[in-house]
Write a protein that holds these residues in place. Structure first.
Motif, PDB file in Angstrom:
ATOM      1  N   VAL A   1      47.392  77.779  21.516  1.00 52.42           N
ATOM      2  CA  VAL A   1      48.410  77.207  22.408  1.00 52.42           C
ATOM      3  C   VAL A   1      48.803  75.804  21.946  1.00 52.42           C
ATOM      4  N   LEU A   2      47.859  75.056  21.378  1.00 50.32           N
ATOM      5  CA  LEU A   2      48.187  73.726  20.855  1.00 50.32           C
ATOM      6  C   LEU A   2      49.144  73.827  19.673  1.00 50.32           C
ATOM      7  N   VAL A   3      48.856  74.753  18.766  1.00 47.90           N
ATOM      8  CA  VAL A   3      49.732  74.952  17.602  1.00 47.90           C
ATOM      9  C   VAL A   3      51.092  75.486  18.051  1.00 47.90           C
ATOM     10  N   ALA A   4      51.102  76.412  18.997  1.00 46.83           N
ATOM     11  CA  ALA A   4      52.364  76.963  19.498  1.00 46.83           C
ATOM     12  C   ALA A   4      53.213  75.877  20.144  1.00 46.83           C
ATOM     13  N   ALA A   5      52.572  74.997  20.919  1.00 47.65           N
ATOM     14  CA  ALA A   5      53.311  73.898  21.551  1.00 47.65           C
ATOM     15  C   ALA A   5      53.885  72.968  20.491  1.00 47.65           C
ATOM     16  N   GLY A   6      53.095  72.677  19.467  1.00 42.89           N
ATOM     17  CA  GLY A   6      53.599  71.829  18.393  1.00 42.89           C
ATOM     18  C   GLY A   6      54.772  72.461  17.668  1.00 42.89           C
ATOM     19  N   TRP A   7      54.695  73.769  17.443  1.00 41.33           N
ATOM     20  CA  TRP A   7      55.793  74.468  16.754  1.00 41.33           C
ATOM     21  C   TRP A   7      57.059  74.454  17.600  1.00 41.33           C
ATOM     22  N   ILE A   8      56.924  74.683  18.894  1.00 39.28           N
ATOM     23  CA  ILE A   8      58.094  74.680  19.788  1.00 39.28           C
ATOM     24  C   ILE A   8      58.756  73.309  19.795  1.00 39.28           C
ATOM     25  N   LEU A   9      57.963  72.260  19.927  1.00 34.29           N
ATOM     26  CA  LEU A   9      58.520  70.913  19.965  1.00 34.29           C
ATOM     27  C   LEU A   9      59.166  70.543  18.636  1.00 34.29           C
TER      28      LEU A   9
ATOM     29  N   TYR B   1      50.107  54.994  24.857  1.00 33.87           N
ATOM     30  CA  TYR B   1      51.222  54.350  25.558  1.00 33.87           C
ATOM     31  C   TYR B   1      51.237  52.840  25.287  1.00 33.87           C
ATOM     32  N   VAL B   2      50.041  52.241  25.256  1.00 33.89           N
ATOM     33  CA  VAL B   2      49.941  50.792  25.092  1.00 33.89           C
ATOM     34  C   VAL B   2      50.041  50.369  23.631  1.00 33.89           C
ATOM     35  N   ARG B   3      49.364  51.092  22.751  1.00 37.81           N
ATOM     36  CA  ARG B   3      49.233  50.646  21.363  1.00 37.81           C
ATOM     37  C   ARG B   3      50.141  51.381  20.381  1.00 37.81           C
ATOM     38  N   HIS B   4      50.603  52.551  20.738  1.00 36.54           N
ATOM     39  CA  HIS B   4      51.414  53.339  19.803  1.00 36.54           C
ATOM     40  C   HIS B   4      52.600  53.964  20.538  1.00 36.54           C
ATOM     41  N   ALA B   5      53.449  53.097  21.040  1.00 36.04           N
ATOM     42  CA  ALA B   5      54.590  53.568  21.822  1.00 36.04           C
ATOM     43  C   ALA B   5      55.537  54.433  21.003  1.00 36.04           C
ATOM     44  N   ASP B   6      55.534  54.255  19.679  1.00 38.31           N
ATOM     45  CA  ASP B   6      56.446  55.021  18.828  1.00 38.31           C
ATOM     46  C   ASP B   6      56.096  56.504  18.774  1.00 38.31           C
ATOM     47  N   VAL B   7      54.835  56.838  19.012  1.00 37.89           N
ATOM     48  CA  VAL B   7      54.433  58.249  18.979  1.00 37.89           C
ATOM     49  C   VAL B   7      54.020  58.760  20.355  1.00 37.89           C
ATOM     50  N   TYR B   8      54.030  57.878  21.337  1.00 36.23           N
ATOM     51  CA  TYR B   8      53.565  58.272  22.669  1.00 36.23           C
ATOM     52  C   TYR B   8      54.352  59.447  23.228  1.00 36.23           C
ATOM     53  N   ARG B   9      55.675  59.367  23.148  1.00 34.81           N
ATOM     54  CA  ARG B   9      56.497  60.429  23.739  1.00 34.81           C
ATOM     55  C   ARG B   9      56.214  61.774  23.091  1.00 34.81           C
ATOM     56  N   ARG B  10      56.093  61.794  21.768  1.00 38.80           N
ATOM     57  CA  ARG B  10      55.843  63.043  21.058  1.00 38.80           C
ATOM     58  C   ARG B  10      54.468  63.616  21.415  1.00 38.80           C
ATOM     59  N   MET B  11      53.464  62.771  21.459  1.00 41.90           N
ATOM     60  CA  MET B  11      52.119  63.245  21.782  1.00 41.90           C
ATOM     61  C   MET B  11      52.001  63.638  23.257  1.00 41.90           C
ATOM     62  N   ARG B  12      52.701  62.903  24.123  1.00 40.79           N
ATOM     63  CA  ARG B  12      52.701  63.271  25.546  1.00 40.79           C
ATOM     64  C   ARG B  12      53.309  64.640  25.748  1.00 40.79           C
ATOM     65  N   ASN B  13      54.432  64.890  25.074  1.00 44.53           N
ATOM     66  CA  ASN B  13      55.083  66.199  25.194  1.00 44.53           C
ATOM     67  C   ASN B  13      54.204  67.315  24.643  1.00 44.53           C
ATOM     68  N   LEU B  14      53.482  67.027  23.572  1.00 43.96           N
ATOM     69  CA  LEU B  14      52.582  68.027  23.000  1.00 43.96           C
ATOM     70  C   LEU B  14      51.469  68.376  23.989  1.00 43.96           C
ATOM     71  N   LEU B  15      50.896  67.376  24.617  1.00 43.90           N
ATOM     72  CA  LEU B  15      49.846  67.611  25.604  1.00 43.90           C
ATOM     73  C   LEU B  15      50.391  68.387  26.806  1.00 43.90           C
TER      74      LEU B  15
END
Length: 267
Positions: A238-246, A100-114
């Motif tokens: 489940v991690l791969v499935a979440a990534g595929w869905i997103l 969130y602090v250092r990589h705001a450009d990918v934060y949303r995508r990684m947050r949604n994946l988690l």
């Protein structure tokens, strides 16, 4: 015979005849069924006989072998219990905050994946709850042969209960919030993989920590008998499935036709 009960009865009938002729035969048996073996022991009484293990029959699980190799080092097992009960949350939250602090450009995508990974795992826990190895009695008080003789009862040691850590499943808070039947998939490993991906891809010197952390987490969840290797594989799924869905959702949004608000809509 096609029914198990029929094969068991016939097996025991032959075993009884063999045991009744000790002068002519030295009884030798091989069976994957613990109940059948227990019945043969009763039939034999004090009479000696040999039980031969075939490939895959009576062998210890890989997870059990790993735990037995380290269970004697109480300080190390305690450390792994602390690792299992704390870093799972601390490191994941820390990596999320760092993104969130250092990589705001990918934060949303990684947050949604988690978030979606966690949601899929929670659905699995609700639909099909499974116990961890530490709660599993693999032979239910029936003697099963092993390399050190016959073993009875649990195959795994509940390290948190026997060795201890910073918390306990017997505490009121743990009883209120902890789900002990949430073994498959392993969120510990799924979250560690998520952290590993984030560190490997976005940290300046994160490749080594990004690899070490999931590997160490896998070891911790196995040696403490909280998960099987298969549970960890479920976490990856489940991690791969979440990534595929997103990815699918983002791709459909990108290819969708956007109609301007002031465009004519016809009569």
């Amino acid at each position: 015979f096609t029914r198990k009960v029929s094969t068991d009865v016939s097996y025991l009938a032959v075993a009884k005849r063999l045991l009744a002729a000790p002068d002519a035969f030295y009884p030798q048996f091989a069976t994957p069924h613990a109940h059948t073996l227990a019945a043969i022991r009763v039939l034999a009484g004090n009479q000696p006989f040999e039980f031969q293990r075939l490939h895959g029959m009576g062998e210890a699980l890989y997870e059990q072998v790993i735990q037995q190799a380290f269970i004697g080092a109480g300080w190390f097992i305690r450390l792994m219990n602390i690792y299992y009960g704390t870093l799972h949350f601390v490191i994941t939250v820390g990596v999320l905050a760092w993104l969130y602090v250092r990589h705001a450009d990918v934060y949303r995508r990684m947050r949604n994946l988690l978030g979606l990974t966690t949601a899929l795992a929670l659905i699995g826990y609700w639909a099909f709850p499974l116990a961890p190895p530490r709660l599993y009695k693999c032979n239910e008080n029936i003697p099963v042969p092993g390399p050190d003789g016959y073993s009875i009862g649990k195959c795994f040691i509940d390290t948190l209960d026997k060795v201890g850590g910073l918390w306990s499943y017997h505490s009121p808070i743990a009883k209120a919030i902890a789900n002990q039947y949430a073994a498959m998939p392993s969120l510990h490993f799924a979250w560690s993989m998520w952290c590993g991906i984030a560190l490997y891809r976005f940290a300046r010197r994160g490749r080594v920590p990004g690899v070490i952390y999931p590997v160490l987490t896998l070891f911790a969840i196995v040696v403490t008998a909280n998960h099987y290797f298969l549970d960890a594989a479920g976490g990856v799924i489940v991690l791969v499935a979440a990534g595929w869905i997103l990815h699918t959702v983002d791709r459909r949004r990108a290819t969708a036709v956007v109609i301007p608000a002031d465009a004519p809509t016809g009569a």
